[in-house]
Design an enzyme around this catalytic site. Structure first.
Site, PDB file in Angstrom:
ATOM      1  N   ASP A  13      34.796  42.397  34.294  1.00 50.61           N
ATOM      2  CA  ASP A  13      33.983  43.525  34.728  1.00 50.61           C
ATOM      3  C   ASP A  13      33.025  43.889  33.585  1.00 50.61           C
ATOM      4  O   ASP A  13      33.214  43.463  32.439  1.00 50.61           O
ATOM      5  CB  ASP A  13      34.914  44.702  35.060  1.00 50.61           C
ATOM      6  CG  ASP A  13      34.165  45.881  35.636  1.00 50.61           C
ATOM      7  OD1 ASP A  13      33.184  45.672  36.370  1.00 50.61           O
ATOM      8  OD2 ASP A  13      34.547  47.034  35.330  1.00 50.61           O
ATOM      9  N   ASP A  15      31.046  47.449  33.236  1.00 47.76           N
ATOM     10  CA  ASP A  15      31.175  48.847  32.808  1.00 47.76           C
ATOM     11  C   ASP A  15      32.627  49.184  32.509  1.00 47.76           C
ATOM     12  O   ASP A  15      33.519  48.932  33.317  1.00 47.76           O
ATOM     13  CB  ASP A  15      30.633  49.785  33.892  1.00 47.76           C
ATOM     14  CG  ASP A  15      29.151  49.577  34.139  1.00 47.76           C
ATOM     15  OD1 ASP A  15      28.384  49.644  33.164  1.00 47.76           O
ATOM     16  OD2 ASP A  15      28.762  49.321  35.289  1.00 47.76           O
TER      17      ASP A  15
END
Length: 266
Positions: A13, A15
Protein backbone atom coordinates in the site's frame (compact mmCIF):
# COMPACT_ATOMS: atom_id res chain seq x y z
CA UNK A 1 2.84 -28.43 7.53
CA UNK A 2 4.56 -27.23 4.36
CA UNK A 3 7.28 -24.62 4.69
CA UNK A 4 6.38 -21.14 3.38
CA UNK A 5 7.90 -20.32 0.02
CA UNK A 6 10.62 -17.67 -0.33
CA UNK A 7 9.30 -14.22 -1.20
CA UNK A 8 9.55 -13.63 -4.94
CA UNK A 9 7.37 -10.52 -5.31
CA UNK A 10 5.90 -7.73 -3.25
CA UNK A 11 2.73 -5.64 -3.14
CA UNK A 12 2.56 -2.62 -0.86
CA UNK A 13 0.00 0.00 0.00
CA UNK A 14 1.11 3.61 -0.38
CA UNK A 15 -0.57 5.91 2.16
CA UNK A 16 0.34 5.01 5.72
CA UNK A 17 3.10 2.66 4.55
CA UNK A 18 5.37 4.70 2.29
CA UNK A 19 4.02 8.21 2.83
CA UNK A 20 1.90 10.16 5.25
CA UNK A 21 0.40 13.44 4.00
CA UNK A 22 2.99 13.41 1.17
CA UNK A 23 5.91 13.09 3.62
CA UNK A 24 8.03 9.96 3.27
CA UNK A 25 7.84 7.53 6.17
CA UNK A 26 11.37 6.68 7.39
CA UNK A 27 12.62 3.60 5.59
CA UNK A 28 10.28 3.94 2.59
CA UNK A 29 12.96 5.12 0.15
CA UNK A 30 15.30 2.36 1.37
CA UNK A 31 12.55 -0.24 0.91
CA UNK A 32 11.91 0.75 -2.71
CA UNK A 33 15.65 0.97 -3.42
CA UNK A 34 16.13 -2.54 -1.97
CA UNK A 35 13.31 -3.89 -4.14
CA UNK A 36 14.76 -2.36 -7.29
CA UNK A 37 18.24 -3.66 -6.46
CA UNK A 38 16.89 -7.16 -5.78
CA UNK A 39 15.22 -7.33 -9.18
CA UNK A 40 12.07 -8.82 -7.63
CA UNK A 41 8.81 -7.62 -9.18
CA UNK A 42 6.69 -5.27 -7.07
CA UNK A 43 3.74 -2.90 -7.24
CA UNK A 44 2.71 0.06 -5.11
CA UNK A 45 -1.07 -0.07 -4.68
CA UNK A 46 -3.51 2.68 -3.80
CA UNK A 47 -7.27 2.96 -3.55
CA UNK A 48 -6.93 6.63 -4.49
CA UNK A 49 -8.30 7.06 -8.02
CA UNK A 50 -7.64 10.79 -8.37
CA UNK A 51 -4.17 10.59 -9.87
CA UNK A 52 -2.62 8.76 -12.80
CA UNK A 53 0.40 6.52 -12.22
CA UNK A 54 2.57 9.26 -13.74
CA UNK A 55 1.16 11.82 -11.30
CA UNK A 56 1.78 9.49 -8.36
CA UNK A 57 5.34 8.78 -9.45
CA UNK A 58 6.02 12.54 -9.46
CA UNK A 59 4.43 12.97 -6.02
CA UNK A 60 6.43 10.08 -4.54
CA UNK A 61 9.63 11.35 -6.15
CA UNK A 62 9.05 14.75 -4.54
CA UNK A 63 8.96 12.89 -1.22
CA UNK A 64 12.28 11.21 -2.02
CA UNK A 65 10.84 7.83 -3.04
CA UNK A 66 11.79 6.68 -6.55
CA UNK A 67 9.02 4.37 -7.79
CA UNK A 68 8.84 3.64 -11.55
CA UNK A 69 5.54 4.58 -13.19
CA UNK A 70 4.96 0.97 -14.26
CA UNK A 71 5.23 -0.14 -10.62
CA UNK A 72 2.13 1.81 -9.54
CA UNK A 73 -1.34 0.24 -9.60
CA UNK A 74 -4.43 2.26 -8.66
CA UNK A 75 -8.05 1.36 -8.03
CA UNK A 76 -8.87 3.39 -11.16
CA UNK A 77 -6.60 1.18 -13.27
CA UNK A 78 -8.05 -1.98 -11.72
CA UNK A 79 -11.57 -0.67 -12.34
CA UNK A 80 -10.81 0.09 -15.99
CA UNK A 81 -9.30 -3.37 -16.48
CA UNK A 82 -12.33 -4.98 -14.86
CA UNK A 83 -14.79 -3.07 -17.08
CA UNK A 84 -12.77 -3.82 -20.22
CA UNK A 85 -13.02 -7.54 -19.40
CA UNK A 86 -16.73 -7.35 -18.57
CA UNK A 87 -17.86 -5.20 -21.49
CA UNK A 88 -15.10 -4.36 -24.01
CA UNK A 89 -15.28 -0.97 -25.74
CA UNK A 90 -18.12 0.11 -23.47
CA UNK A 91 -19.39 3.49 -22.37
CA UNK A 92 -19.39 5.16 -18.97
CA UNK A 93 -20.52 8.27 -17.16
CA UNK A 94 -17.71 9.14 -14.76
CA UNK A 95 -17.76 11.05 -11.50
CA UNK A 96 -14.05 11.39 -10.82
CA UNK A 97 -10.78 12.93 -11.90
CA UNK A 98 -7.93 12.35 -14.35
CA UNK A 99 -6.73 9.10 -12.78
CA UNK A 100 -10.06 7.46 -13.56
CA UNK A 101 -10.90 9.08 -16.89
CA UNK A 102 -7.40 8.37 -18.24
CA UNK A 103 -7.55 4.72 -17.15
CA UNK A 104 -10.92 4.26 -18.88
CA UNK A 105 -9.75 5.97 -22.07
CA UNK A 106 -6.67 3.74 -22.07
CA UNK A 107 -8.84 0.59 -22.26
CA UNK A 108 -10.96 2.00 -25.09
CA UNK A 109 -13.97 3.27 -23.14
CA UNK A 110 -16.06 6.21 -24.33
CA UNK A 111 -17.16 8.68 -21.66
CA UNK A 112 -20.71 9.91 -22.17
CA UNK A 113 -23.87 10.91 -20.36
CA UNK A 114 -26.12 9.45 -23.08
CA UNK A 115 -27.29 5.96 -22.15
CA UNK A 116 -23.95 4.78 -20.69
CA UNK A 117 -23.35 1.13 -19.88
CA UNK A 118 -21.96 2.14 -16.49
CA UNK A 119 -21.91 4.94 -13.98
CA UNK A 120 -18.39 4.86 -12.53
CA UNK A 121 -17.78 6.68 -9.28
CA UNK A 122 -14.26 7.56 -8.17
CA UNK A 123 -12.46 9.90 -5.85
CA UNK A 124 -12.55 13.66 -6.37
CA UNK A 125 -11.94 16.70 -4.21
CA UNK A 126 -14.72 18.62 -6.00
CA UNK A 127 -17.86 16.47 -5.86
CA UNK A 128 -20.58 18.24 -7.82
CA UNK A 129 -24.24 18.00 -6.79
CA UNK A 130 -25.12 18.26 -10.48
CA UNK A 131 -22.88 15.29 -11.35
CA UNK A 132 -24.24 13.20 -8.48
CA UNK A 133 -27.79 13.99 -9.56
CA UNK A 134 -26.95 12.97 -13.13
CA UNK A 135 -25.42 9.73 -11.85
CA UNK A 136 -28.58 8.95 -9.85
CA UNK A 137 -30.82 9.53 -12.87
CA UNK A 138 -28.65 7.39 -15.17
CA UNK A 139 -28.61 4.52 -12.68
CA UNK A 140 -32.40 4.74 -12.38
CA UNK A 141 -32.54 4.44 -16.19
CA UNK A 142 -30.52 1.23 -16.15
CA UNK A 143 -26.83 2.11 -16.04
CA UNK A 144 -24.80 -0.34 -13.96
CA UNK A 145 -23.22 1.18 -10.83
CA UNK A 146 -19.47 0.72 -10.29
CA UNK A 147 -17.23 2.43 -7.71
CA UNK A 148 -13.45 2.39 -7.52
CA UNK A 149 -13.25 1.80 -3.77
CA UNK A 150 -15.37 1.78 -0.61
CA UNK A 151 -13.25 4.11 1.59
CA UNK A 152 -15.73 6.38 3.40
CA UNK A 153 -13.21 9.15 4.11
CA UNK A 154 -9.72 10.30 3.28
CA UNK A 155 -7.10 12.43 5.02
CA UNK A 156 -6.17 16.03 4.41
CA UNK A 157 -4.11 18.61 6.26
CA UNK A 158 -7.36 20.12 7.60
CA UNK A 159 -8.89 16.79 8.65
CA UNK A 160 -11.11 14.13 7.10
CA UNK A 161 -12.67 14.47 3.68
CA UNK A 162 -15.67 12.50 2.37
CA UNK A 163 -14.42 9.87 -0.06
CA UNK A 164 -15.88 7.47 -2.62
CA UNK A 165 -17.66 5.22 -0.12
CA UNK A 166 -19.61 8.12 1.39
CA UNK A 167 -20.76 9.43 -1.98
CA UNK A 168 -21.60 5.90 -3.08
CA UNK A 169 -23.83 5.58 0.00
CA UNK A 170 -25.61 8.79 -0.97
CA UNK A 171 -26.27 7.51 -4.51
CA UNK A 172 -27.32 4.09 -3.20
CA UNK A 173 -29.81 5.67 -0.80
CA UNK A 174 -31.33 7.71 -3.64
CA UNK A 175 -31.50 4.82 -6.14
CA UNK A 176 -31.78 1.68 -4.01
CA UNK A 177 -28.82 0.28 -6.03
CA UNK A 178 -25.52 -0.64 -4.43
CA UNK A 179 -22.31 -0.36 -6.46
CA UNK A 180 -19.76 -3.04 -7.16
CA UNK A 181 -16.53 -1.86 -5.51
CA UNK A 182 -13.38 -2.93 -7.37
CA UNK A 183 -10.65 -1.63 -5.04
CA UNK A 184 -9.50 -2.99 -1.70
CA UNK A 185 -10.78 -4.91 0.23
CA UNK A 186 -12.03 -6.68 -2.90
CA UNK A 187 -9.42 -9.40 -3.59
CA UNK A 188 -9.98 -8.62 -7.28
CA UNK A 189 -7.60 -5.67 -6.75
CA UNK A 190 -4.94 -8.07 -5.47
CA UNK A 191 -5.51 -10.54 -8.32
CA UNK A 192 -5.25 -7.84 -10.96
CA UNK A 193 -2.02 -6.60 -9.36
CA UNK A 194 -0.55 -10.12 -9.30
CA UNK A 195 -1.40 -10.50 -12.99
CA UNK A 196 0.32 -7.21 -13.78
CA UNK A 197 3.67 -8.51 -12.51
CA UNK A 198 3.09 -12.17 -13.40
CA UNK A 199 3.36 -13.15 -9.72
CA UNK A 200 1.97 -16.09 -7.76
CA UNK A 201 0.00 -15.55 -4.55
CA UNK A 202 1.97 -18.18 -2.61
CA UNK A 203 5.26 -16.35 -3.12
CA UNK A 204 3.96 -12.77 -2.76
CA UNK A 205 3.60 -10.57 0.33
CA UNK A 206 1.15 -7.68 0.78
CA UNK A 207 2.18 -4.80 3.08
CA UNK A 208 -0.42 -2.42 4.43
CA UNK A 209 -1.49 -0.29 7.38
CA UNK A 210 -5.19 -1.19 7.54
CA UNK A 211 -6.69 -4.43 8.80
CA UNK A 212 -10.07 -3.86 7.11
CA UNK A 213 -8.72 -3.26 3.60
CA UNK A 214 -5.07 -4.20 3.06
CA UNK A 215 -4.91 -7.26 5.32
CA UNK A 216 -8.30 -8.75 4.45
CA UNK A 217 -7.82 -8.33 0.69
CA UNK A 218 -4.36 -9.88 0.88
CA UNK A 219 -5.66 -12.74 2.99
CA UNK A 220 -8.59 -13.45 0.67
CA UNK A 221 -6.28 -13.43 -2.35
CA UNK A 222 -4.04 -16.04 -0.72
CA UNK A 223 -1.09 -13.75 0.04
CA UNK A 224 1.00 -13.51 3.16
CA UNK A 225 0.54 -10.13 4.81
CA UNK A 226 2.58 -7.65 6.84
CA UNK A 227 0.84 -4.96 8.88
CA UNK A 228 2.90 -1.86 9.60
CA UNK A 229 1.94 0.43 12.48
CA UNK A 230 2.64 3.78 10.79
CA UNK A 231 -0.90 4.26 9.51
CA UNK A 232 -4.39 3.85 10.87
CA UNK A 233 -4.08 0.58 12.83
CA UNK A 234 -2.70 0.32 16.37
CA UNK A 235 -1.48 -2.91 18.02
CA UNK A 236 -4.60 -2.93 20.24
CA UNK A 237 -6.90 -2.79 17.21
CA UNK A 238 -5.35 -5.91 15.66
CA UNK A 239 -6.87 -8.11 18.35
CA UNK A 240 -10.41 -6.96 17.52
CA UNK A 241 -10.41 -8.65 14.11
CA UNK A 242 -11.24 -12.32 13.52
CA UNK A 243 -8.20 -12.66 11.24
CA UNK A 244 -4.53 -11.81 11.72
CA UNK A 245 -1.70 -10.66 9.47
CA UNK A 246 1.22 -13.00 8.94
CA UNK A 247 3.48 -10.47 10.69
CA UNK A 248 3.15 -7.11 12.44
CA UNK A 249 6.06 -4.65 12.18
CA UNK A 250 6.61 -1.14 13.46
CA UNK A 251 7.30 0.38 10.05
CA UNK A 252 8.42 -0.25 6.49
CA UNK A 253 12.03 0.16 7.67
CA UNK A 254 11.68 -3.21 9.42
CA UNK A 255 10.76 -4.88 6.12
CA UNK A 256 13.98 -3.88 4.31
CA UNK A 257 16.01 -6.84 5.70
CA UNK A 258 13.30 -9.22 4.43
CA UNK A 259 13.62 -7.80 0.93
CA UNK A 260 17.37 -8.19 1.05
CA UNK A 261 17.18 -11.79 2.29
CA UNK A 262 14.16 -12.90 0.25
CA UNK A 263 12.28 -14.16 3.31
CA UNK A 264 10.48 -16.35 4.00
CA UNK A 265 7.92 -15.24 6.58
CA UNK A 266 4.98 -17.13 8.01
Amino acid sequence: MTQPQPIESWLTDMDGVLVHEEHAIPGAADFIAALRESGRPFLVLTNNSIYTARDLRARLLASGIDVPEEAIWTSAMATAQFLAAQRPQGTAYVVGEAGLTTALHDVGYILTSRHPDYVVLGETRTYSFEQITQAIRLIEKGARFIATNPDPSGPSTEGKLPATGSVAALISTATGRKPYFVGKPNPLMMRSALNQIDAHSESTVMIGDRMDTDMVSGLEAGLRTILVLTGSTTPEMVERFPYRPTAVMDSIADVVPLVESGGPIG
